[in-house]
Write a protein that holds these residues in place. Sequence first.
Motif, mmCIF file in Angstrom:
data_model
loop_
_atom_site.group_PDB
_atom_site.id
_atom_site.type_symbol
_atom_site.label_atom_id
_atom_site.label_comp_id
_atom_site.label_asym_id
_atom_site.label_seq_id
_atom_site.Cartn_x
_atom_site.Cartn_y
_atom_site.Cartn_z
ATOM 1 N N ASN A 80 24.643 87.262 26.094
ATOM 2 C CA ASN A 80 23.439 87.278 26.935
ATOM 3 C C ASN A 80 22.573 88.473 26.560
ATOM 4 O O ASN A 80 23.077 89.556 26.283
ATOM 5 C CB ASN A 80 23.837 87.364 28.402
ATOM 6 C CG ASN A 80 22.655 87.634 29.314
ATOM 7 O OD1 ASN A 80 22.294 88.788 29.553
ATOM 8 N ND2 ASN A 80 22.045 86.579 29.814
ATOM 9 N N ASN A 121 18.978 90.375 28.068
ATOM 10 C CA ASN A 121 17.977 90.418 29.117
ATOM 11 C C ASN A 121 16.798 91.236 28.633
ATOM 12 O O ASN A 121 16.942 92.401 28.252
ATOM 13 C CB ASN A 121 18.550 91.043 30.386
ATOM 14 C CG ASN A 121 17.534 91.042 31.522
ATOM 15 O OD1 ASN A 121 16.643 91.885 31.571
ATOM 16 N ND2 ASN A 121 17.668 90.083 32.414
ATOM 17 N N ASN A 143 16.428 86.104 30.882
ATOM 18 C CA ASN A 143 17.732 85.981 30.246
ATOM 19 C C ASN A 143 17.699 84.986 29.092
ATOM 20 O O ASN A 143 17.096 83.914 29.187
ATOM 21 C CB ASN A 143 18.781 85.515 31.261
ATOM 22 C CG ASN A 143 19.235 86.635 32.165
ATOM 23 O OD1 ASN A 143 19.683 87.677 31.688
ATOM 24 N ND2 ASN A 143 19.129 86.431 33.465
#
Length: 115
Positions: free
Chosen positions: A96, A98, A103
């Motif tokens: 992931n 951000n 996201n």
Amino acid sequence: QVQLVESGGGLVQAGGSLRLSCAASGSIFSINAMGWYRQAPGKQRELVAIIITGRSTNYADSVKGRFTISRDNIKNTVYLQMNSLRPEDTAVYYCNANRDGRNFWGQGTQVTFSS
């Protein structure tokens, strides 16, 4: 857009180790944090480890002392070193990123515990 490509999953035995890699590309400037999540069959996706700009890290209690997250800013890659693996670590692991509150996810890499 940010593209994330994971690698390094596979079969592992009791007490074994694996290192997952996540290569980021695209609009990676201003990525605030990168992390690893996992999702086991029938369970919700959960945070495993996260590294925030400035190198602050945070881990799920279940992996503290066994997993280490690190980031290579030159290679735009984040790693998850997993040691002392347990059957309950079996899951699909997702990278992931951000960036400014948005996201981005990789496609996932499977980690399977083999008896």
